[in-house]
Structures are given as C-alpha cells and as structure tokens.
Design an enzyme around this catalytic site. Structure first.
Site, short mmCIF file in Angstrom:
data_model
loop_
_atom_site.label_atom_id
_atom_site.label_comp_id
_atom_site.label_asym_id
_atom_site.label_seq_id
_atom_site.Cartn_x
_atom_site.Cartn_y
_atom_site.Cartn_z
N SER A 32 -40.63 51.52 87.61
CA SER A 32 -40.20 51.91 86.27
C SER A 32 -38.94 52.77 86.38
O SER A 32 -38.46 53.05 87.49
CB SER A 32 -41.30 52.70 85.56
OG SER A 32 -41.52 53.95 86.20
N LYS A 33 -38.45 53.22 85.24
CA LYS A 33 -37.21 54.00 85.21
C LYS A 33 -37.31 55.28 86.02
O LYS A 33 -36.30 55.80 86.49
CB LYS A 33 -36.84 54.34 83.76
CG LYS A 33 -36.36 53.13 82.96
CD LYS A 33 -35.99 53.53 81.55
CE LYS A 33 -35.51 52.32 80.75
NZ LYS A 33 -35.17 52.69 79.36
N ARG A 34 -38.53 55.81 86.16
CA ARG A 34 -38.66 57.08 86.90
C ARG A 34 -38.29 56.90 88.38
O ARG A 34 -38.00 57.88 89.07
CB ARG A 34 -40.08 57.63 86.78
CG ARG A 34 -41.14 56.84 87.53
CD ARG A 34 -42.51 57.53 87.44
NE ARG A 34 -43.53 56.74 88.11
CZ ARG A 34 -44.20 55.77 87.53
NH1 ARG A 34 -43.94 55.45 86.27
NH2 ARG A 34 -45.13 55.09 88.19
#
Length: 492
Positions: A254-256
């Site tokens: 994910s973006k994290r």
C-alpha cells in the site's frame, strides 16, 4: 482452443502496481500461448467512476508498451467492451435465469432489509445476508408483480446444502459450502444496474474468456461465479488466483510502503522497461541465472506452472537496481531525451519550463556519459549537471582544502594544476590521468590533493561527475575562468 484472457479494471482510481501485475501476467500468458488479451472496463460503480481514471489506464499501458487485442479503444468481435454500454444484455440474462428457475424477483424494501439486520444484531444471531423471504413466492405471482412495475431486484437462487468445487491452477482443488456463500445475492438492482458478479460472469462467457488470472482476494467470489455458470448451463473458465504482492513488513502493498501508483513511479523517473521486468518477477520465475528480460523474452518464457504460491515481496531497492540497469542500457541521445523534461521543469536551461537551445541540448546529451553510471532515477539527472549550465556558487573555503592542508597550500595546489587545464581539454581521460599523475610526482604532492581544489573550482562541489569529462565539455576558456575565479575567492 484459443486462449482468451482479460484485464477488467474498474475505473475508480489510478493504475497501481497490483493491477498492472495482473494485467501483465494476463498479457504474457496470452502471448506465450498465441492467444488474445482483452481489456474490459467494469464501470458499473458510477458513484466512483471518473473519465480521468479511464485516460490514466490508457496512458499507463501505452507508456508500458502493453497493448490489448480487443478493447474499448480498438474494438473487437465482442464489443462493446464497456459494461455501462451492455446493460440490456445483463437484464436479458438475469431474466433468463428467472425463466429457468435459477433466480427470482425480490420485492423486499430497504426498510425491511434494515429491520432484519437490526433484529439479528440485537439477538446476536450468526445469520448474515438476505433471509430468502421472496424465494418462496409463486413464480407466476412474482412475474405479474414485476410486470406491473412493482420495484424489485433479481436474486440468484443459491442451491442449498450443496458444495461447490473448482480447480485453481496455482492453489489446487478448492471447495466451498454453498451455505457459506452470500445468501441469494442480487444480480440485477432495482434501477436496472447489474451487480459486479452478474456482469462479470456474463461478459466472460460472451467474450469467450478461457482463463481468469486475477488476485487471490477474489477467491471468495469464485464459488458464487461457478454457481452462476452452472445456473446458466455454461462451462466456467479455468481459474488461477495470483500470489499477493506484499510490502517488506509482510502486509499487503500500500501507499505506506512507498509509491504504488504508476503515475508516481513515472514522476520519480522509473523506466517502463524496469517496471515491467521487475513486476513480471513478482510471483513468477523464468530462467535460472538471468535477471534482465525484454517484454518479448518474458512472453516467450511465461508459464502458469512457474508461478509461486507464496506472496511476492515488493522490494523497492531491487526495483531501483533494475532502473539503474536500464538507464545504463540507453544511448546518450535516448537518455538525454528521457531526462530533458525533468531538466526543463527544474529550469536547467534558464527559467522553469524553458526548453533548451540546440547548443544547450547538444551539451546536455554530451554530458550523459558523465552521469549515466551514477543514476538510479531519471529525476536525479538535472541536479548532477547544473554546474555545466550555470557557474556554481562558491562554497565555504574549507571545501577546497584537501585533507590536512590549509588555505595557503590549497591556493598553491590550484595555481599549479591550473597550467594542466588546457591539456585536459584536449586529452582523453586516460591521458589526462597520466599527465596529472606524472605532474604530482614531479611536484611531490598527492594526486588526490592536487585534484580536490580543481574539482571544487570547476563543479562547485567535492563530489561531482568525472572531472576530466567536465573540463572537456566546458572548454578551455570557461574552465580556466572558473579556476581563476576560485583563486581570487580563496585569496580574498
């Protein structure tokens, strides 16, 4: 049998790594088997649909060099390839299921459904989903009510007490109790919109899709799809649920974890060849002892038998390595053209947005060999070459000093090495290095000490692209002027 596979995204967001990996594996499988790769837009979610996301899809795959054989923009025998243009088909097939006794009209209101949900919640019942209230209605009565215009949906009649089995190419035989499948799910909504499941199954059948390669998160939907195929009397496609793509922490990417949208990778200066090469290895193997593959080579070697069951770990450092490899494969002209937009944006040739003159472009391309081995990303290029297009600001005087030497010694070294600059402009790197080495021995100084103040005078930094090449590109007049400017600054 001709292999036919599809990539069927919902245009509700930007294209990201997971989706591109799914599309790439479908594309490679089709090419490896001489089959067809289809693009279908599943745009039934009109609340989140945006034409910009459709354009992003086209732009992304055009940039990657992946092209479909059939799709909304190229047409094909199963057109249209946009679900919102196929609503009459879905209605027709939902009604067919009702006529076959495999589905039924449901007249339950939202209020009734909400009341049941609350009652179950209050009684802490383990039951979930629809209670099949309308399943027992007399078909003739239900049909009459529907024709009279009473609001209704069409629900699939899930066979109760049975087990649905299917084979997954990667995961093997899977079975699912029908009682655990979503109870009699809606196929056609009251507004005439199909649900994802109806549209997906009808389209895959009509488009003659032979293999469905998709992410493992879709496994819970597969029993329902198999039940629907049986209800229609159709043969379902072969399934292969691809391994998940995870971050280094073992959680779904994910973006994290960093960049995930392809737009973001493009902005950071990744090359499409690097992304394709790396993404193709996420969960698949090709050939021992080989890392670099062209798209054609990947297609020649791709096989479902070489997929891995274990989740694939997305390693940004490994992708960075691939990007550097592909950067170094570019010719100077190719690399210059790729980096130029970043340079224009950063104002390397004047003010931001200003394009280079022919003279500036020639210098820019000629400078590519100086930085090619030092780049991991395209966006890094302009900052490494700023000194060639603009006189660098003078750093602190101490920056000029070789280790353990003072100002007076540094001025002396720079004054001595100045006389070698005209020869450096004319010589090759090897000849210049030999010249400086001999000069240093004669003067009884360290070669590194001799070069340090010259490097800072020419480039404005102790760390820079190769010095001899920089001097050749700047020419004798500019190079000497920079040395003289540095001497004046040091003596001030």
């Amino acid at each position: 049998m001709e292999v036919r596979v599809r990539y069927a995204p919902s245009p509700t967001g930007l294209q990201h790594i997971g989706g591109v990996r799914t599309a790439l594996f479908n594309y490679l499988f089709a090419r490896s088997r001489g089959g067809k790769f289809i693009l279908r837009l599943e745009d039934t979610d009109q609340t989140r649909y945006d034409p910009a996301f459709v354009q992003n899809l086209y732009d992304t795959f055009d940039w990657l060099g992946i092209h479909w054989d059939e799709g909304p923009d190229v047409g094909g025998p199963a057109a249209p390839y946009i679900q919102s243009q196929r609503f009459e088909l879905y209605k027709e097939y939902a009604e067919k299921l009702v006529a076959m006794g495999q589905a039924y009209y449901c007249f339950c209101t939202e209020e009734r459904l909400e009341k049941i949900r609350k009652e179950r919640e209050e009684s802490k019942s383990s039951e979930t989903g629809y209670d099949r209230h309308c399943r027992a209605l007399d078909p003739a009565e239900a049909t009459a009510r529907a024709k009279a215009g009473e609001p209704h949906v069409i629900r699939l009649k899930i066979p109760l007490g049975e087990v649905t089995r299917f084979h997954d190419h990667l995961l093997g035989d899977i079975e699912w109790k029908n009682d655990d499948v979503n109870p009699d799910p809606v196929l056609l909504k009251s507004d005439g919109f199909p649900t994802y499941h109806l549209a997906n199954v009808v389209d895959d059948h009509l488009m003659q899709v032979t293999h469905v390669l998709r992410a493992q998160e879709w496994i819970p939907s597969t029993p329902l799809h198999v039940i629907m195929y049986k209800a229609f009397g159709w043969q379902h496609p072969e399934y292969c649920h691809l391994p998940m793509v995870m971050g280094q922490d073992g959680k779904k990417l994910s973006k994290r974890h960093g960049a995930t949208s392809i737009d973001e990778f493009r902005r950071q200066g990744y090359l499409p060849e690097a992304l394709i090469n790396y993404v193709a290895l996420l969960g698949a193997s090709y050939e021992e002892g080989k890392d670099i593959y062209t798209l054609t080579e990947l297609a020649e070697r791709f096989s479902l038998d070489k997929l891995n069951k274990a989740p694939a770990i997305f390693d940004y450092k490994k992708l960075e390595w691939y990007n550097g490899q592909y950067i170094r494969m570019k010719t100077d002209a190719e690399l210059g053209a790729l980096i130029e937009p970043y340079a224009v944006n950063e104002g390397l040739f004047g003010s931001p947005g200003q394009k280079p003159t022919e003279e500036q472009r020639a210098l820019f391309v000629a400078a590519m060999p100086l930085i090619k081995e030092r780049l991991s990303f395209l966006h890094e290029g302009p900052a490494k070459l700023t000194y060639l297009f603009d006189e660098p600001a003078m750093p602190q005087k101490e920056e000029f000093f070789p280790k353990k030497l003072d100002l007076a010694a540094t001025i002396n070294l720079l004054t001595m090495v100045r006389e070698l600059v005209p020869a450096m402009v004319k010589n090759s790197d090897e000849a210049s290095e030999a010249l400086v080495k001999q000069f240093a021995e004669e003067k009884q100084v360290k070669m590194g000490d001799l070069m340090m103040p010259l490097r800072v005078a020419i480039t404005g930094s102790r760390v820079s692209p190769p010095l001899f090449g920089s001097i050749r590109l700047l020419g004798e007049m500019k190079s000497l002027a920079r040395v003289d400017r540095a001497l004046e600054y040091l003596r001030s």
